[in-house]
Design a protein around this motif. Structure first.
Motif, PDB file in Angstrom:
ATOM      1  N   GLY A  10       0.793  -1.203  -0.002  1.00 44.37           N
ATOM      2  CA  GLY A  10       0.110   0.219   0.165  1.00 44.37           C
ATOM      3  C   GLY A  10       0.744   1.120   0.059  1.00 44.37           C
ATOM      4  N   ILE A  11       1.825   1.231   0.709  1.00 45.12           N
ATOM      5  CA  ILE A  11       2.879   2.401   0.755  1.00 45.12           C
ATOM      6  C   ILE A  11       3.449   2.408  -0.331  1.00 45.12           C
ATOM      7  CG2 ILE A  11       5.066   3.246   1.826  1.00 45.12           C
ATOM      8  CD1 ILE A  11       3.368   3.433   3.963  1.00 45.12           C
ATOM      9  N   ARG A  12       3.935   1.449  -1.109  1.00 41.35           N
ATOM     10  CA  ARG A  12       4.413   1.848  -2.184  1.00 41.35           C
ATOM     11  C   ARG A  12       3.621   1.886  -3.456  1.00 41.35           C
ATOM     12  NH1 ARG A  12       7.029  -2.893  -0.301  1.00 41.35           N
ATOM     13  NH2 ARG A  12       5.837  -4.461  -1.398  1.00 41.35           N
ATOM     14  N   GLU A  13       2.373   1.641  -3.528  1.00 41.76           N
ATOM     15  CA  GLU A  13       1.285   2.013  -4.427  1.00 41.76           C
ATOM     16  C   GLU A  13       1.096   3.520  -4.293  1.00 41.76           C
ATOM     17  OE1 GLU A  13      -0.231   0.517  -6.960  1.00 41.76           O
ATOM     18  OE2 GLU A  13       0.648  -1.576  -6.578  1.00 41.76           O
ATOM     19  N   PHE A  14       1.010   4.039  -3.142  1.00 40.52           N
ATOM     20  CA  PHE A  14       0.657   5.340  -2.968  1.00 40.52           C
ATOM     21  C   PHE A  14       1.979   6.247  -3.416  1.00 40.52           C
ATOM     22  CE2 PHE A  14      -0.040   9.543  -1.136  1.00 40.52           C
ATOM     23  CZ  PHE A  14      -1.431   9.521  -1.382  1.00 40.52           C
ATOM     24  N   ASP A  15       3.187   5.626  -2.744  1.00 37.43           N
ATOM     25  CA  ASP A  15       4.475   6.323  -3.226  1.00 37.43           C
ATOM     26  C   ASP A  15       4.549   6.486  -4.721  1.00 37.43           C
ATOM     27  OD1 ASP A  15       7.108   7.376  -1.943  1.00 37.43           O
ATOM     28  OD2 ASP A  15       7.507   6.116  -3.638  1.00 37.43           O
ATOM     29  N   ARG A  16       4.223   5.465  -5.223  1.00 39.09           N
ATOM     30  CA  ARG A  16       4.350   5.372  -6.742  1.00 39.09           C
ATOM     31  C   ARG A  16       3.761   6.701  -7.585  1.00 39.09           C
ATOM     32  NH1 ARG A  16       2.154   1.969 -11.037  1.00 39.09           N
ATOM     33  NH2 ARG A  16       0.894   0.994  -9.514  1.00 39.09           N
ATOM     34  N   ARG A  17       2.422   7.029  -6.993  1.00 33.57           N
ATOM     35  CA  ARG A  17       1.646   7.847  -7.523  1.00 33.57           C
ATOM     36  C   ARG A  17       1.891   9.347  -7.031  1.00 33.57           C
ATOM     37  NH1 ARG A  17      -0.515   2.922  -7.489  1.00 33.57           N
ATOM     38  NH2 ARG A  17      -1.960   2.374  -9.238  1.00 33.57           N
ATOM     39  N   VAL A  18       2.439   9.508  -5.766  1.00 32.38           N
ATOM     40  CA  VAL A  18       2.711  10.840  -5.314  1.00 32.38           C
ATOM     41  C   VAL A  18       3.861  11.265  -6.290  1.00 32.38           C
ATOM     42  CG1 VAL A  18       4.063  10.244  -3.181  1.00 32.38           C
ATOM     43  CG2 VAL A  18       2.586  12.264  -3.373  1.00 32.38           C
ATOM     44  N   ARG A  19       4.764  10.504  -6.396  1.00 35.67           N
ATOM     45  CA  ARG A  19       6.014  10.991  -6.898  1.00 35.67           C
ATOM     46  C   ARG A  19       5.707  11.241  -8.483  1.00 35.67           C
ATOM     47  NH1 ARG A  19      10.658   9.610  -4.548  1.00 35.67           N
ATOM     48  NH2 ARG A  19      10.266   8.403  -2.657  1.00 35.67           N
ATOM     49  N   ARG A  20       4.542  11.132  -9.018  1.00 36.60           N
ATOM     50  CA  ARG A  20       4.203  11.669 -10.152  1.00 36.60           C
ATOM     51  C   ARG A  20       3.423  12.873 -10.366  1.00 36.60           C
ATOM     52  NH1 ARG A  20       3.309   7.219 -14.658  1.00 36.60           N
ATOM     53  NH2 ARG A  20       2.669   9.269 -15.581  1.00 36.60           N
ATOM     54  N   VAL A  21       3.028  13.357  -9.229  1.00 42.05           N
ATOM     55  CA  VAL A  21       2.441  14.724  -9.001  1.00 42.05           C
ATOM     56  C   VAL A  21       3.122  15.640  -9.467  1.00 42.05           C
ATOM     57  CG1 VAL A  21       1.082  16.216  -7.798  1.00 42.05           C
ATOM     58  CG2 VAL A  21       0.847  13.859  -7.273  1.00 42.05           C
ATOM     59  N   ARG A  22       2.726  16.436 -10.636  1.00 47.15           N
ATOM     60  CA  ARG A  22       3.422  17.628 -11.187  1.00 47.15           C
ATOM     61  C   ARG A  22       3.091  18.963 -10.428  1.00 47.15           C
ATOM     62  NH1 ARG A  22       1.466  15.114 -15.774  1.00 47.15           N
ATOM     63  NH2 ARG A  22       0.148  16.884 -16.383  1.00 47.15           N
ATOM     64  N   PRO A  23       3.619  20.065 -10.450  1.00 46.91           N
ATOM     65  CA  PRO A  23       3.313  21.037  -9.656  1.00 46.91           C
ATOM     66  C   PRO A  23       1.897  21.744  -9.862  1.00 46.91           C
ATOM     67  CG  PRO A  23       5.654  21.250 -10.522  1.00 46.91           C
ATOM     68  CD  PRO A  23       5.153  20.017 -10.999  1.00 46.91           C
ATOM     69  N   GLU A  24       1.613  21.647 -11.245  1.00 46.60           N
ATOM     70  CA  GLU A  24       0.315  22.194 -11.696  1.00 46.60           C
ATOM     71  C   GLU A  24      -0.840  21.300 -11.278  1.00 46.60           C
ATOM     72  OE1 GLU A  24       1.834  19.765 -15.257  1.00 46.60           O
ATOM     73  OE2 GLU A  24       2.726  21.110 -13.820  1.00 46.60           O
ATOM     74  N   GLN A  25      -0.512  19.986 -10.884  1.00 50.71           N
ATOM     75  CA  GLN A  25      -1.668  19.250 -10.459  1.00 50.71           C
ATOM     76  C   GLN A  25      -2.323  19.079  -9.091  1.00 50.71           C
ATOM     77  OE1 GLN A  25       0.320  15.618 -11.928  1.00 50.71           O
ATOM     78  NE2 GLN A  25      -1.248  15.310 -13.685  1.00 50.71           N
TER      79      GLN A  25
END
Length: 187
Positions: A10-25
């Motif tokens: 679960g930690i890895r799944e969330f981590d994988r997404r949060v690292r893809r958030v661009r500043p404008e998102q």
């Protein structure tokens, strides 16, 4: 799947997404009504900050308002990484799962609390992915494990306002679709 393994996924799944958030998102909306991407990540960070305290035996009253407000600051990713590492360390501490945990609604087992945290990580991974246009697939074993734990309690959580009305999915839907549908999300 055992809880500690599921929590790590679960930690890895969330981590994988949060690292893809661009500043404008950060201001984009999410499937969680009234939450932006920043609000959603802030919610998960707050949960991770609470875990070490609660697993150490503190009550919500003892923790107080320490984690209220903006826990993300100027660098949301950094805040997530620190909070996730502290939470994970607390979960893998020897005998952590044997302790009772005091939550806002009363005392429960660390195992029950852990499954709640893991379910939140898994489902909000999907929410975050949907919001930012990232890969929405949750690890199938994690989806199955969370579904098996969550399904018997879904109506209880729904009546408490945690989930919206269940969304029907086909009888032959995979575990992820069933999990999302049971939490009021349209897969």
């Amino acid at each position: 799947m055992e809880l500690i393994e599921a929590h790590g996924l679960g930690i890895r799944e969330f981590d994988r997404r949060v690292r893809r958030v661009r500043p404008e998102q950060w201001s984009l909306g999410t499937p969680c009504e009234k939450w932006s991407v920043r609000d959603l990540v802030g919610h998960i960070v707050q949960e991770q900050l609470w875990a070490p305290e609660l697993l150490a035996g503190c009550t919500p009253e003892q923790v107080g308002d320490r984690f209220d407000g903006d826990t993300l600051g100027a660098d949301p990713l950094h805040s997530w990484v620190l909070a996730a590492a502290a939470a994970r360390e607390a979960w893998i501490t020897p005998k952590a799962l044997l302790r009772p945990v005091h939550l806002s609604y009363g005392k429960t087992t660390a195992v029950e609390y852990g499954w709640q945290m893991t379910a939140d990580l898994a489902v909000h991974s999907w929410d975050l992915a949907r919001a930012i246009g990232a890969d929405e697939r949750i690890d199938p074993d994690l989806a199955q494990a969370v579904l098996e734990h969550l399904e018997p309690h879904a109506d209880e959580w729904r009546s408490a306002g945690v989930f919206g009305p269940a969304v029907p999915v086909p009888a032959d839907a995979d575990a992820q679709a069933r999990l999302l549908g049971s939490t009021g999300r349209t897969p």
